[in-house]
Design a protein around this motif. Structure first.
Motif, PDB file in Angstrom:
ATOM      1  N   GLY A   5       0.815  -1.210   0.000  1.00  0.00           N
ATOM      2  CA  GLY A   5       0.000   0.000   0.000  1.00  0.00           C
ATOM      3  C   GLY A   5       0.844   1.255   0.000  1.00  0.00           C
ATOM      4  O   GLY A   5       0.562   2.212  -0.729  1.00  0.00           O
ATOM      5  N   ALA A   6       1.901   1.259   0.818  1.00  0.00           N
ATOM      6  CA  ALA A   6       2.788   2.420   0.870  1.00  0.00           C
ATOM      7  C   ALA A   6       3.505   2.621  -0.460  1.00  0.00           C
ATOM      8  O   ALA A   6       3.694   3.751  -0.924  1.00  0.00           O
ATOM      9  N   MET A   7       3.898   1.516  -1.088  1.00  0.00           N
ATOM     10  CA  MET A   7       4.559   1.598  -2.393  1.00  0.00           C
ATOM     11  C   MET A   7       3.627   2.224  -3.426  1.00  0.00           C
ATOM     12  O   MET A   7       4.013   3.125  -4.191  1.00  0.00           O
ATOM     13  N   LEU A   8       2.384   1.772  -3.456  1.00  0.00           N
ATOM     14  CA  LEU A   8       1.420   2.303  -4.421  1.00  0.00           C
ATOM     15  C   LEU A   8       1.120   3.771  -4.142  1.00  0.00           C
ATOM     16  O   LEU A   8       0.960   4.567  -5.077  1.00  0.00           O
ATOM     17  N   ASP A   9       1.025   4.143  -2.880  1.00  0.00           N
ATOM     18  CA  ASP A   9       0.789   5.546  -2.535  1.00  0.00           C
ATOM     19  C   ASP A   9       1.875   6.439  -3.119  1.00  0.00           C
ATOM     20  O   ASP A   9       1.608   7.486  -3.710  1.00  0.00           O
ATOM     21  N   ARG A  10       3.116   6.051  -2.925  1.00  0.00           N
ATOM     22  CA  ARG A  10       4.220   6.883  -3.397  1.00  0.00           C
ATOM     23  C   ARG A  10       4.271   6.929  -4.919  1.00  0.00           C
ATOM     24  O   ARG A  10       4.555   7.965  -5.514  1.00  0.00           O
ATOM     25  N   LEU A  11       4.017   5.805  -5.573  1.00  0.00           N
ATOM     26  CA  LEU A  11       4.025   5.795  -7.037  1.00  0.00           C
ATOM     27  C   LEU A  11       2.876   6.626  -7.598  1.00  0.00           C
ATOM     28  O   LEU A  11       3.037   7.322  -8.602  1.00  0.00           O
ATOM     29  N   LEU A  12       1.726   6.565  -6.934  1.00  0.00           N
ATOM     30  CA  LEU A  12       0.603   7.383  -7.382  1.00  0.00           C
ATOM     31  C   LEU A  12       0.933   8.863  -7.232  1.00  0.00           C
ATOM     32  O   LEU A  12       0.611   9.683  -8.106  1.00  0.00           O
ATOM     33  N   ASP A  13       1.598   9.221  -6.132  1.00  0.00           N
ATOM     34  CA  ASP A  13       2.020  10.610  -5.951  1.00  0.00           C
ATOM     35  C   ASP A  13       2.950  11.046  -7.079  1.00  0.00           C
ATOM     36  O   ASP A  13       2.819  12.145  -7.619  1.00  0.00           O
ATOM     37  N   LEU A  14       3.914  10.191  -7.418  1.00  0.00           N
ATOM     38  CA  LEU A  14       4.856  10.532  -8.483  1.00  0.00           C
ATOM     39  C   LEU A  14       4.142  10.708  -9.821  1.00  0.00           C
ATOM     40  O   LEU A  14       4.450  11.628 -10.588  1.00  0.00           O
ATOM     41  N   LEU A  15       3.186   9.823 -10.102  1.00  0.00           N
ATOM     42  CA  LEU A  15       2.448   9.946 -11.347  1.00  0.00           C
ATOM     43  C   LEU A  15       1.614  11.217 -11.362  1.00  0.00           C
ATOM     44  O   LEU A  15       1.527  11.904 -12.384  1.00  0.00           O
ATOM     45  N   LEU A  16       1.023  11.549 -10.237  1.00  0.00           N
ATOM     46  CA  LEU A  16       0.244  12.785 -10.151  1.00  0.00           C
ATOM     47  C   LEU A  16       1.130  14.006 -10.372  1.00  0.00           C
ATOM     48  O   LEU A  16       0.765  14.925 -11.113  1.00  0.00           O
ATOM     49  N   ILE A  17       2.298  14.015  -9.750  1.00  0.00           N
ATOM     50  CA  ILE A  17       3.224  15.134  -9.935  1.00  0.00           C
ATOM     51  C   ILE A  17       3.597  15.275 -11.408  1.00  0.00           C
ATOM     52  O   ILE A  17       3.562  16.371 -11.982  1.00  0.00           O
ATOM     53  N   ALA A  18       3.945  14.155 -12.047  1.00  0.00           N
ATOM     54  CA  ALA A  18       4.341  14.196 -13.452  1.00  0.00           C
ATOM     55  C   ALA A  18       3.194  14.690 -14.330  1.00  0.00           C
ATOM     56  O   ALA A  18       3.390  15.510 -15.234  1.00  0.00           O
ATOM     57  N   ALA A  19       1.980  14.204 -14.057  1.00  0.00           N
ATOM     58  CA  ALA A  19       0.834  14.591 -14.871  1.00  0.00           C
ATOM     59  C   ALA A  19       0.473  16.059 -14.670  1.00  0.00           C
ATOM     60  O   ALA A  19       0.219  16.793 -15.636  1.00  0.00           O
TER      61      ALA A  19
END
Length: 318
Positions: A177-191
């Motif tokens: 869950g923590a891994m997915l949270d951080r990856l989702l944050d990174l994708l949001l930042i990039a988008a």
């Protein structure tokens, strides 16, 4: 802190909802979860986004192709389908509860394994959805600036982040869950970085690149406790008071002191939920001379007292 960073201070993923969806045509999902921010990435195939009418006027559908990412700003409802003519078959309700139009819960019936659901794992269309279910006060300025739907093509962002999120969404490992949270944050930042760099982004966002107004914005955001005035800001950036006020209002869309007030009160709202600090100490941290002064401004701005705001459960930590 710049505009984009302030947005991420709000909807930072905490046990975010991440799900892979697989469908063969015809398919149509009616989304009514009212989440403040959702990302949908097309891993395979494609589809259409059909926003609800605004002000009684229809909104043109948007096509999504493989590799595209759509950012949805809630709480507006919308439909995603293989074709604009396909009638909705599934409802997505708050809490990401999935039902038929008659209310039958489909979460188990359409389960395809870990964080996956749909009609077939080998379906023609595969989507990965990441949902931020709550927002903070400090992020509302940028959430208001986003359109109901923003679509980015694969070439506009670093696809490696999306590929990692897709791969990790299918795993069930410790701290997943923590891994997915951080990856989702990174994708949001990039988008968001890609979208806000466009010429059709809000004019005030580009003010951060202005040598005068950008510096004034950063001064206020980095040190909200300082007793800023238009004159003191103008002195820091090296122009006259009138020149700064005129250029700031032109680029940001509001006068410097209005921006500062909004920023201070947004920070105060977050601190009330995120700390046990006294109202007096919070007032000093955000630039108010006393708890009474902060309380008066807070109630005028939000329509609720700081005490009542603090007593309201902060759903982001739920």
């Amino acid at each position: 802190m710049d505009a984009l960073a302030s947005l991420l201070e709000g909807p930072r993923a905490r046990a975010a909802f991440v799900m892979r969806s697989s469908f063969d045509p015809p398919w149509s999902l009616r989304i009514r979860d009212e989440a403040p921010l959702t990302l949908v990435a097309v891993v395979r195939g494609g589809g259409w986004v059909l926003p609800d009418p605004k002000g009684g006027k229809p909104v043109p559908p948007r096509q999504l192709r493989t590799g595209d990412i759509a950012i949805f700003r809630g709480p507006d409802h919308y439909t995603m389908a293989d074709d604009p003519a396909t009638e909705p078959q599934v409802l997505i309700e708050p809490g990401n509860v999935t039902t038929t139009l008659d209310g039958e819960v489909l979460c188990e019936a359409l389960s395809l394994g870990v964080r996956s659901w749909g009609t077939s794992a080998d379906a023609a269309t595969v989507l990965v959805t990441g949902t931020y279910e709550h927002e903070s006060a400090a992020s509302r300025r940028l959430l208001r600036a986003l359109p109901p739907v923003a679509v980015l093509s694969r070439g506009e962002i670093d696809s490696r982040v999306l590929d990692l999120l897709v791969d990790e969404s299918a795993k069930d490992l410790p701290a997943q869950g923590a891994m997915l949270d951080r990856l989702l944050d990174l994708l949001l930042i990039a988008a968001l970085r890609a979208w806000f760099s466009r010429s059709d982004a809000p004019a005030w966002y580009h003010a951060y690149g202005d040598p005068l107004v950008g510096k004034a914005l950063r001064l206020m955001q980095h040190n909200p406790a300082h007793p800023w005035t238009v004159a003191s800001l103008a002195g820091e950036v090296g122009v006259s008071r009138a020149a700064l006020a005129r250029r700031f209002t032109e680029l940001v869309g509001e006068p410097p002191m209005s921006f500062l007030t909004d920023w201070r009160l947004a920070l105060a709202a977050d601190l009330l939920h995120e700390s046990d600090a006294t109202l007096e100490s919070i007032a000093r941290r955000v630039g108010y001379g006393s708890a009474f002064a902060l309380s008066t401004a807070f109630k005028r701005h939000y329509g609720i007292s700081p005490r009542d705001h603090r007593a309201t459960p902060d759903e982001r930590s739920a």
